[in-house]
Design a protein around this motif. Structure first.
Motif, short mmCIF file in Angstrom:
data_model
loop_
_atom_site.label_atom_id
_atom_site.label_comp_id
_atom_site.label_asym_id
_atom_site.label_seq_id
_atom_site.Cartn_x
_atom_site.Cartn_y
_atom_site.Cartn_z
N UNK A 93 -44.01 139.57 21.46
CA UNK A 93 -44.93 139.03 21.38
C UNK A 93 -44.65 137.83 20.46
N UNK A 94 -45.08 136.69 21.25
CA UNK A 94 -44.85 135.17 20.33
C UNK A 94 -45.94 134.48 20.42
N UNK A 95 -46.54 134.24 19.13
CA UNK A 95 -47.27 132.87 18.67
C UNK A 95 -47.07 132.12 18.26
N UNK A 96 -47.27 130.88 18.37
CA UNK A 96 -46.91 129.69 17.97
C UNK A 96 -48.63 129.10 16.85
N UNK A 97 -48.57 128.51 16.15
CA UNK A 97 -49.15 127.79 15.36
C UNK A 97 -48.82 126.00 15.41
N UNK B 200 -48.66 133.41 27.67
CA UNK B 200 -49.18 134.80 27.16
C UNK B 200 -48.20 135.70 26.83
N UNK B 201 -48.10 136.62 25.56
CA UNK B 201 -47.73 137.15 25.24
C UNK B 201 -47.55 138.58 25.63
N UNK B 202 -45.41 138.62 26.54
CA UNK B 202 -45.79 140.53 27.08
C UNK B 202 -45.76 141.18 26.20
N UNK C 283 -31.91 147.85 14.59
CA UNK C 283 -30.69 149.41 13.65
C UNK C 283 -31.48 150.29 12.48
N UNK C 284 -32.00 149.87 11.53
CA UNK C 284 -33.14 151.10 10.87
C UNK C 284 -33.82 151.44 11.29
N UNK C 285 -34.02 151.19 12.93
CA UNK C 285 -35.70 151.61 13.43
C UNK C 285 -36.85 151.91 12.78
N UNK C 286 -37.23 150.49 12.22
CA UNK C 286 -38.08 149.96 11.31
C UNK C 286 -38.86 149.62 12.78
N UNK C 287 -40.28 149.22 12.48
CA UNK C 287 -41.41 148.90 13.94
C UNK C 287 -41.37 147.06 13.66
N UNK C 288 -40.83 146.79 14.61
CA UNK C 288 -40.62 145.80 15.05
C UNK C 288 -42.10 145.31 15.32
N UNK C 289 -42.51 144.07 15.06
CA UNK C 289 -44.02 143.95 15.65
C UNK C 289 -44.28 142.28 16.64
N UNK C 290 -44.52 140.98 15.98
CA UNK C 290 -44.57 139.86 16.75
C UNK C 290 -43.62 138.90 16.01
#
Length: 343
Positions: A314-318, A4-6, A222-229
Motif C-alpha cells: 500500500x502506497x500513500x502520497x503526501x 488506489x493502494x493494493x 527477512x527478519x519476519x517483521x510485519x511490513x505495512x505501507x
C-alpha cells in the motif's frame, strides 16, 4: 493523487504503527500526521518518540515533553492524540522498580552513572525498554476492559537501524536467557510480530531514499517483521504537462522567443522590428534551462515511482507544504491520509 493502494493489512486491526525512513524524509511529520488521521472522532491515539530529539514537541509547537503521556491535539470533532517522549534513564528506573523493587537504590544507580553504563554495554536492553513502553501502551486497558488507546504510533529509528531495533530477540539473546529481561523481550516480540503491528516506511521520490526503502523492507521481511505501507512524502505537483516536458527537452529557443515577444514581454516591437529583441532573448536561455531541469526531475520521479510500485505494498502520497509544517499542516496531511485509506 496516487492510484488506489493494493490490498494490504487490515488497518482497523493494526494497533501499533511503527514509522521509519531515511533521515531527512520527514518520518516524524508522517508519524504525527498518521496519529492525527487514526484519531477519528471518539478515538484516542498515542504518538511515541524514542530518539530523545523532542521532534514531536517541535512539530506541535509545545514545550519539551516530559516522561509522561500528554494530550497534544484533539477536539473540534476530532479524536485525541497523546504524545510520549521516552527518556531512557526514566524508563530503566521504572523497569528496575517494577521488577526488582529497587526504590531509592535505583536513583542512586542513576547518580553513579549506572544507567548510561548499562544501556551502552547492553544496547539490547535499551531497545527492550523503548519498544516495551510502546507495546505496554498497546496492551493497556481501562478498569472496564476497554483499551486505553485505539492505536499507538511509534516514531522509530531510521531505516538502517529499524530492523535491529525491532528484532530485540537477537539483541537480548546474548544478554539474558531467563529472568525479567528475557520475559519482557518475549512479550514485546509477541506484539511486534503479531497482525496488530505494521512497520511503515517513509521515502521521497529520490534515488537514495527509495533505495533505502527497498533495502529496509527486504531486511524487515527477512527478519519476519510485519511490513505495512510506503508513505511518499513531500510530493511536488508537476508544473508542466507531458507535452510541455517533451518541448522543454527539445531545441525550441526561437519558438519560445517568438512566443514571449507575441505575449508582449521585452517591450513592444516597432513595426520595423523583425524577430524577438535582445531583452526577450536573454529570457529564453534561463527559461529553457529551468524547463529542462523540471523535465529531468519529472522523469526521475517517474522512475522512482516504478521502483516503489514494484514493492507491491500500500502506497500513500503526501504533498509538500509551502512554508513548512505547522499544526494546521499536520491536520491537512492527516486528511490526505484518510482520503487515501491509510486510516
Amino acid at each position: 493523487m496516487p492510484a488506489a493502494p493494493p490490498a494490504g493489512p487490515d488497518w482497523e486491526g493494526v494497533r501499533l504503527h511503527v514509522v521509519s525512513g531515511k533521515g531527512g524524509t520527514g518520518k516524524t511529520t508522517v508519524a504525527a500526521a498518521l496519529a492525527l488521521a487514526l484519531a477519528k472522532e471518539g478515538r484516542r491515539t498515542l504518538l511515541v518518540e524514542v530518539e530523545e530529539r523532542q521532534g514531536i514537541a517541535e512539530l506541535f509547537g509545545i514545550a519539551a515533553l516530559p516522561y509522561e503521556e500528554r494530550k497534544v491535539a484533539g477536539g473540534r470533532g476530532h479524536g485525541e492524540v497523546y504524545a510520549l517522549a521516552i527518556d531512557i534513564e526514566q524508563a530503566l528506573l521504572e523497569y528496575l522498580e517494577m521488577f526488582y523493587k529497587l526504590g531509592r537504590a535505583g536513583k542512586a544507580l542513576r547518580k553513579l552513572g549506572f544507567i548510561d553504563f548499562a544501556t551502552t554495554i547492553a544496547p539490547g536492553l535499551r531497545d527492550v525498554l523503548l519498544t516495551g513502553k510502546a507495546c505496554e501502551a498497546v496492551r493497556r486497558r481501562r478498569p472496564d476492559g476497554r483499551r486505553v488507546y485505539d492505536a499507538v504510533v511509534m516514531d522509530a529509528p531510521p531505516t538502517g537501524r529499524v530492523t535491529r531495533f525491532l528484532n530485540i530477540n537477537t539483541e537480548v539473546a546474548g544478554l539474558a536467557r531467563m529472568g525479567p529481561i528475557y520475559t519482557q523481550s518475549q512479550a514485546v516480540m509477541r506484539v511486534i510480530q503479531s497482525p496488530e503491528t505494521a512497520v511503515h516506511m517513509v521515502t521521497l521520490l529520490e534515488e537514495m531514499p527509495v533505495q533505502e526503502t527497498v533495502d529496509g523492507i527486504a531486511d524487515l521481511q527477512a527478519a519476519k517483521l510485519p511490513v505495512g505501507g510506503v508513505f511518499v512524502n513531500m510530493v511536488r505537483p508537476p508544473v508542466l504537462d507531458a507535452a510541455a516536458v517533451l518541448a522543454a527537452e527539445g531545441e525550441h529557443e526561437e519558438e519560445l522567443a517568438l512566443a514571449l515577444t507575441e505575449a508582449g514581454l521585452g517591450g513592444r516591437r516597432s513595426s520595423s522590428a523583425s524577430g524577438p529583441g535582445p531583452a526577450v532573448r536573454k529570457l529564453v536561455g534561463p527559461l529553457l534551462a529551468q524547463g529542462r531541469e523540471h523535465a529531468a526531475r519529472v522523469e526521475l520521479e517517474r522512475e522512482q515511482r516504478v521502483d516503489i510500485q514494484g514493492l507491491k505494498l500500500p502506497t500513500y502520497e503526501l504533498p509538500q507544504l509551502a512554508g513548512g509544517v505547522d499544526l494546521g499542516g499536520l491536520y491537512r496531511l492527516a486528511a490526505e491520509l484518510r482520503n487515501q485509506g491509510a486510516a
